[in-house]
Design a protein around this motif. Structure first.
Motif, PDB file in Angstrom:
ATOM      1  N   THR A   4       0.828  -1.203   0.000  1.00 38.55           N
ATOM      2  CA  THR A   4       0.000   0.000   0.000  1.00 38.55           C
ATOM      3  C   THR A   4       0.865   1.258   0.000  1.00 38.55           C
ATOM      4  O   THR A   4       2.040   1.233   0.366  1.00 38.55           O
ATOM      5  CB  THR A   4      -0.902   0.033   1.238  1.00 38.55           C
ATOM      6  OG1 THR A   4      -0.074   0.136   2.415  1.00 38.55           O
ATOM      7  CG2 THR A   4      -1.758  -1.217   1.318  1.00 38.55           C
ATOM      8  N   GLN A  17       0.458   3.569   2.064  1.00 34.19           N
ATOM      9  CA  GLN A  17       0.751   3.796   3.477  1.00 34.19           C
ATOM     10  C   GLN A  17       2.048   3.105   3.882  1.00 34.19           C
ATOM     11  O   GLN A  17       2.874   3.676   4.604  1.00 34.19           O
ATOM     12  CB  GLN A  17      -0.401   3.269   4.343  1.00 34.19           C
ATOM     13  CG  GLN A  17      -0.178   3.434   5.840  1.00 34.19           C
ATOM     14  CD  GLN A  17      -0.101   4.884   6.266  1.00 34.19           C
ATOM     15  OE1 GLN A  17      -0.902   5.694   5.810  1.00 34.19           O
ATOM     16  NE2 GLN A  17       0.866   5.206   7.116  1.00 34.19           N
ATOM     17  N   GLU A  50       5.631   4.737   5.300  1.00 33.38           N
ATOM     18  CA  GLU A  50       6.362   4.299   6.481  1.00 33.38           C
ATOM     19  C   GLU A  50       7.821   3.997   6.132  1.00 33.38           C
ATOM     20  O   GLU A  50       8.734   4.341   6.889  1.00 33.38           O
ATOM     21  CB  GLU A  50       5.676   3.072   7.079  1.00 33.38           C
ATOM     22  CG  GLU A  50       4.307   3.362   7.662  1.00 33.38           C
ATOM     23  CD  GLU A  50       3.558   2.111   8.066  1.00 33.38           C
ATOM     24  OE1 GLU A  50       4.161   1.017   7.998  1.00 33.38           O
ATOM     25  OE2 GLU A  50       2.384   2.226   8.454  1.00 33.38           O
ATOM     26  N   LEU A 108      -3.227  10.643   2.885  1.00 32.71           N
ATOM     27  CA  LEU A 108      -2.427   9.640   3.574  1.00 32.71           C
ATOM     28  C   LEU A 108      -1.089  10.205   4.023  1.00 32.71           C
ATOM     29  O   LEU A 108      -0.610   9.915   5.135  1.00 32.71           O
ATOM     30  CB  LEU A 108      -2.215   8.428   2.674  1.00 32.71           C
ATOM     31  CG  LEU A 108      -3.469   7.594   2.382  1.00 32.71           C
ATOM     32  CD1 LEU A 108      -3.188   6.574   1.294  1.00 32.71           C
ATOM     33  CD2 LEU A 108      -3.954   6.912   3.650  1.00 32.71           C
ATOM     34  N   SER A 119       0.140  10.547   7.896  1.00 29.24           N
ATOM     35  CA  SER A 119       1.349   9.886   8.394  1.00 29.24           C
ATOM     36  C   SER A 119       2.293  10.894   9.036  1.00 29.24           C
ATOM     37  O   SER A 119       2.916  10.607  10.067  1.00 29.24           O
ATOM     38  CB  SER A 119       2.050   9.141   7.255  1.00 29.24           C
ATOM     39  OG  SER A 119       2.655  10.030   6.329  1.00 29.24           O
TER      40      SER A 119
END
Length: 225
Positions: free
Chosen positions: A113, A115, A119, A155, A159
């Motif tokens: 993803t 996301q 990270e 997103l 984050s």
């Protein structure tokens, strides 16, 4: 400014000290790199793939980091964020082009993803540095997340806010979220540099203090998704 290693060392013939990206390449190496790029480009032609763009200092290092993420099909080192069309490395380094060194990531969203890519990005940069990254200082080495649409922005902002709200995360978080601009692929000799010149690459990365600083910032999460 160019990427300089701030120390004086005596190196063997296998490793010469030089500004990290200011290395010429032979015709054979250029042809091999072009062929490799053609192969990965063909693999990444599927309509099912998505694209993300991140700037985190030396694009050699950012490229390696994302290549290690399962679901990433292709990474391309390049330049984005500025106004000069089809810039060269020398222009981005020495002139006021507005471009940052960046990496375009082509990935399979059924496997990884956006996301997760975010990270991985955070764990591979120093988000507290507003002068560059690690030993590389100057505009072209600034970190940034380039978002292509509203969902990527949502997103990315979430984050970044999560890090700001985390008392254990590095601070202050200064990495900006920017609108995607035209992405220009860097010269062939920059592509997959960590694979083509592993000795030179690893010497640069270690001497620049990237690994040590990431561990200081992120602990066990350093360099990982």
């Amino acid at each position: 400014m160019m990427r300089w290693i701030a120390m004086t060392l005596t190196l063997t013939a296998a490793v010469t000290m030089l500004p990290a990206c200011a290395e010429s390449t032979s015709g054979n190496e250029t042809e091999a790199a072009a062929a490799a790029n053609d192969d990965t480009s063909e693999a990444a032609a599927s309509d099912d793939l998505a694209t993300a763009v991140f700037a985190g200092g030396c694009f050699w290092c950012v490229e390696q980091a994302f290549d290690e993420v399962r679901g990433v099909v292709e990474t391309i080192s390049g330049y984005t964020g500025g106004d000069v069309e089809d810039p060269s490395y020398e222009q981005v380094t020495y002139e006021d082009t507005g471009h940052l060194e960046a990496v375009q990531v082509r990935y399979d969203p059924s496997i990884v993803t956006y996301q997760t890519l975010l990270e991985s990005f955070w764990h591979n940069v120093d988000p507290t540095d507003d002068r560059g990254q690690f030993c590389d200082k100057g505009h072209s080495y600034l970190s940034a997340i380039f978002v292509a649409d509203d969902e990527q922005r949502r997103l990315a902002e979430a984050s970044r806010q999560a890090l700001k709200d985390d008392a254990d995360a590095p601070s202050p978080i200064v990495t900006p979220i920017r609108e995607a601009r035209t992405f220009y692929a860097a010269e062939d000799y920059h592509q997959n540099y960590y694979e083509k010149k592993p000795v030179r690459y690893n010497f640069y990365k270690n001497a620049c203090g990237r690994t040590d600083r990431l561990e200081e910032l992120w602990g066990d999460a350093a360099g990982k998704p």
